[in-house]
Write a protein that holds these residues in place. Structure first.
Motif, PDB file in Angstrom:
ATOM      1  N   TYR A  59      -4.196  18.136   0.020  1.00 37.68           N
ATOM      2  CA  TYR A  59      -3.963  16.701   0.084  1.00 37.68           C
ATOM      3  C   TYR A  59      -3.504  16.193  -1.277  1.00 37.68           C
TER       4      TYR A  59
ATOM      5  N   VAL B  46       2.664  11.378   1.924  1.00 35.14           N
ATOM      6  CA  VAL B  46       2.804  12.356   3.002  1.00 35.14           C
ATOM      7  C   VAL B  46       2.999  13.731   2.398  1.00 35.14           C
TER       8      VAL B  46
ATOM      9  N   GLN C  63       1.789   4.914   0.828  1.00 31.26           N
ATOM     10  CA  GLN C  63       1.468   6.002   1.747  1.00 31.26           C
ATOM     11  C   GLN C  63       2.015   7.291   1.188  1.00 31.26           C
TER      12      GLN C  63
ATOM     13  N   GLN D 183       0.848  -1.190   0.000  1.00 34.88           N
ATOM     14  CA  GLN D 183       0.000   0.000   0.000  1.00 34.88           C
ATOM     15  C   GLN D 183       0.879   1.234   0.000  1.00 34.88           C
TER      16      GLN D 183
ATOM     17  N   CYS E 228       4.618  15.921  -2.073  1.00 33.67           N
ATOM     18  CA  CYS E 228       3.850  14.712  -1.771  1.00 33.67           C
ATOM     19  C   CYS E 228       4.816  13.552  -1.943  1.00 33.67           C
TER      20      CYS E 228
ATOM     21  N   ALA F  62       6.073   9.633  -1.469  1.00 31.24           N
ATOM     22  CA  ALA F  62       5.530   8.281  -1.397  1.00 31.24           C
ATOM     23  C   ALA F  62       6.482   7.345  -0.678  1.00 31.24           C
ATOM     24  N   SER F  63       5.914   6.296  -0.148  1.00 27.12           N
ATOM     25  CA  SER F  63       6.713   5.355   0.649  1.00 27.12           C
ATOM     26  C   SER F  63       7.233   4.171  -0.149  1.00 27.12           C
TER      27      SER F  63
ATOM     28  N   ASP G  89      -7.840   7.468  -0.132  1.00 29.41           N
ATOM     29  CA  ASP G  89      -6.958   7.158   0.991  1.00 29.41           C
ATOM     30  C   ASP G  89      -6.211   8.445   1.363  1.00 29.41           C
ATOM     31  N   TRP G  90      -6.819   9.255   2.210  1.00 32.35           N
ATOM     32  CA  TRP G  90      -6.290  10.582   2.507  1.00 32.35           C
ATOM     33  C   TRP G  90      -5.309  10.571   3.666  1.00 32.35           C
ATOM     34  N   GLY G  91      -4.276  11.387   3.504  1.00 35.22           N
ATOM     35  CA  GLY G  91      -3.329  11.588   4.593  1.00 35.22           C
ATOM     36  C   GLY G  91      -3.761  12.768   5.445  1.00 35.22           C
ATOM     37  N   GLN G  92      -2.804  13.333   6.173  1.00 36.20           N
ATOM     38  CA  GLN G  92      -3.124  14.448   7.070  1.00 36.20           C
ATOM     39  C   GLN G  92      -3.203  15.772   6.342  1.00 36.20           C
TER      40      GLN G  92
END
Length: 120
Positions: A95, A5, A3, A1, A22, A24-25, A109-112
């Motif tokens: 976002y 940030v 993520q 998945q 933005c 990604a992981s 799938d929203w982050g902060q």
């Protein structure tokens, strides 16, 4: 998945600039179309800009066209939003999200998010 940030928000005067990131992981991010969205207080989340996985195509909301630029660096797994000539109406939480459908359907799938505040 994957993520995502968001970062880079802040307080800026009208007419100023900010660059959002933005990050990604995972490496597979480079195959994803990505969009930026924003939500102002008391309003729904709106589309701002999007970019295809290769960076070859971009799409912008009418309200930001000519002022904002979306770009990406897949080697850094990062999508950027360069925002120039900011207006008070740009104040919102920003976002990023993967797109399930081009040009503006997010995967939800929203982050902060990152807060952008433009003072007039």
């Amino acid at each position: 998945q994957v993520q995502l940030v968001e970062s880079g928000g802040g307080l800026v005067q009208a007419g100023g600039s900010l660059r959002l990131s933005c990050a990604a992981s995972v490496r597979s991010f480079r195959f994803d179309d990505v969009g930026w969205f924003r939500q102002a207080p008391g309003k729904e989340r709106d589309f701002v800009a999007s970019i295809t996985w290769s960076g070859a195509s971009t799409n912008y909301a009418a309200s930001v066209k000519g002022r904002f630029t979306i770009m990406r660096d897949n080697a850094k797994k990062t999508v950027y939003l360069q925002m120039n000539n900011l207006r008070s109406a740009d104040t919102a939480v920003y976002y990023c999200a993967k797109l399930t459908k081009w040009p503006a359907e997010p995967d939800g799938d929203w982050g902060q998010g990152t807060q952008v505040t433009v003072s007039s």
